[in-house]
Write a protein that holds these residues in place. Sequence first.
Motif, PDB file in Angstrom:
ATOM      1  N   GLU A 184      -2.147  -5.935   6.658  1.00  0.00           N
ATOM      2  CA  GLU A 184      -3.096  -6.270   5.602  1.00  0.00           C
ATOM      3  C   GLU A 184      -2.829  -7.711   5.177  1.00  0.00           C
ATOM      4  O   GLU A 184      -1.735  -8.241   5.428  1.00  0.00           O
ATOM      5  CB  GLU A 184      -2.987  -5.314   4.424  1.00  0.00           C
ATOM      6  CG  GLU A 184      -1.628  -5.284   3.743  1.00  0.00           C
ATOM      7  CD  GLU A 184      -1.531  -4.172   2.702  1.00  0.00           C
ATOM      8  OE1 GLU A 184      -1.918  -4.434   1.550  1.00  0.00           O
ATOM      9  OE2 GLU A 184      -1.060  -3.060   3.039  1.00  0.00           O
ATOM     10  N   THR A 186      -1.420 -10.483   3.385  1.00  0.00           N
ATOM     11  CA  THR A 186      -0.391 -10.725   2.381  1.00  0.00           C
ATOM     12  C   THR A 186       0.249 -12.099   2.553  1.00  0.00           C
ATOM     13  O   THR A 186       1.300 -12.367   1.973  1.00  0.00           O
ATOM     14  CB  THR A 186       0.709  -9.650   2.454  1.00  0.00           C
ATOM     15  OG1 THR A 186       1.212  -9.565   3.799  1.00  0.00           O
ATOM     16  CG2 THR A 186       0.174  -8.293   2.034  1.00  0.00           C
ATOM     17  N   MET A 194      -5.135  -9.144  -2.175  1.00  0.00           N
ATOM     18  CA  MET A 194      -4.882  -7.821  -1.604  1.00  0.00           C
ATOM     19  C   MET A 194      -4.319  -6.878  -2.669  1.00  0.00           C
ATOM     20  O   MET A 194      -4.708  -5.703  -2.743  1.00  0.00           O
ATOM     21  CB  MET A 194      -3.915  -7.948  -0.432  1.00  0.00           C
ATOM     22  CG  MET A 194      -3.717  -6.659   0.364  1.00  0.00           C
ATOM     23  SD  MET A 194      -5.220  -6.074   1.178  1.00  0.00           S
ATOM     24  CE  MET A 194      -5.505  -4.518   0.315  1.00  0.00           C
TER      25      MET A 194
END
Length: 426
Positions: A184, A186, A194
Motif C-alpha cells: 500500500e 506508505t 493512506m
Amino acid sequence: MLNRRNAILGTAACLAAVQGCGPSDAPAPISEPLRTDIPLRIAMAATKIQSDAINRSWGSVSDQPLKITTTQTSRDSSAPIADLIAAAENSDVVVVPLNAVAELVANDAIAPMASDDMQELIDDLYPALRGGVVRFGNNAYALPLASTLPALLTTESTAPDSPIATWHDYDQWVGEQANQAAGEPTAPGWAAAMFLWRAAGSAQRWLFNRENFAPTIDEETYIDSLALMAKTVARYPQPRRTPDQVWSDLLDQKIAGGIGFPTRPPGNESEIRVAPLPGGTNPLNQNKPLFDPWLSVIAITTNCRQTDASRTFVQWITGGESSESARRQIAPFAPVRISDAHDLSDPYAQWLTQKLDTPVTLPTIQVMGAAEYYAALDDQVIRCLGGKSTPAESLAETAKSWRALTARIGIDPQLRTWRRIQGIEA
C-alpha cells in the motif's frame, strides 16, 4: 463539451466581450473573433513534462497560444503557498493542489466560477467531486483534473476467498492467503493519505472538533487504525511503496494485491479485480469518498486578463476532446464529468464511477496551512511505521504540532475554513 477547434473558437467568440474575471451582464457580440496574439498565462504546480503534454494537446484543437510556467510542489514537504499566490498574481489560470485552495481564496488570488457556462460544467461533474472538491462554502473556486480514489486490488488468481469487510480481514489476507506479498502507498508524502483512508471508516470525530478546531487525530479510533496499519505494513516485503510501485508490482505479479489505483494502462494480459477499501467501525462514514489533499485542481485567477480564453481552456482540460492524453500526464485516471467517454469495461473504471456517484464525502485536509498539517501527520505516521514511536506517541505528537499551527494561524479563520469546505457558509 468542446469537440473541435472551430467549436472552441466559436464558444470563445460568443464570450469575447467579457473583460476581467467576473460575469458580464451584457451579451457578447457573436461576430467578434477570439484574439490569438496574446498568450493565455497558465501557472501550474507540475513538472515540465506535464506542461509540455498540455501544450501539445491544446495545440491540436486551438490556435490560442499558451504560456505555461511551472511551480514545483512536493508531497513530502510543505507546498510553497507563497509561490503559488505569487504565480496566481501573474497568471490567468492556475493548476494547484486541492490543499492550496483555502489560502488562495483567503488571499483573493482565485475567483468564483459564477458564470452560466461554468455552472453547466460543474453540474456535469460527478456528485462526489461537486461535494468533496468543488464546494467551498456557497461558491465554486476550482475544478478537479482527476478523480483517483484508492481501492483493494488483486489479480484473478490471488483474489480473496471471501469478501474483505474490515481492515482486520485485510491484515489476515495479507498474512495468510497473500503470503505477505502485498503493498500500500506508505512512501514519504503518501503515508498520511493512506492512514487517513484507513481511519476514515472508524473515526467518530473527523480530524478537528467543529466547535473549537481542536485536533481529534489522537483519539482512540485513530490510534487503533494506525496500530493495525503498522502491523500490516510490517508484513510487506517492501514497506515504502508509492502508488506507482504498488500498481507496477501488481501487474508484474511481484505481489498478490494491495491498496492503490492504476498509474498506467494494465495491458490486455492483466486481469485485475477491484473491490472497495475495507471498512471500519463507524457506519456513518463507511461509503463516503475521501479525496487526496494533493489532488490537482484548476482555477481562474482574480488577475485574469482573458476570461473567455481561460474559461474555454478550463472546459477543455477538465474533459474536452483531445485533452485525455494531457490529463493522464497529471493524473493516471481522470474521469471527472458524467458525460465523459470512458471505458466501462475496465474494472477500476466501473468501480470508480459508482463511487463518484456518492453525493456525501468526508472533507480532506483543506484549511489554512493545509500542507503543513499534512506534513506533520505524514512525518509521524512514517515514524510509527518505522518502529521509532508507538501509534499513540505519533498521533499525540501530530496533535501537538497541529495545535501549534492553529495557534499561529488563528482558531477563527480555521473554523470558518473548516466549515466552508463542508458546504457551510461561515
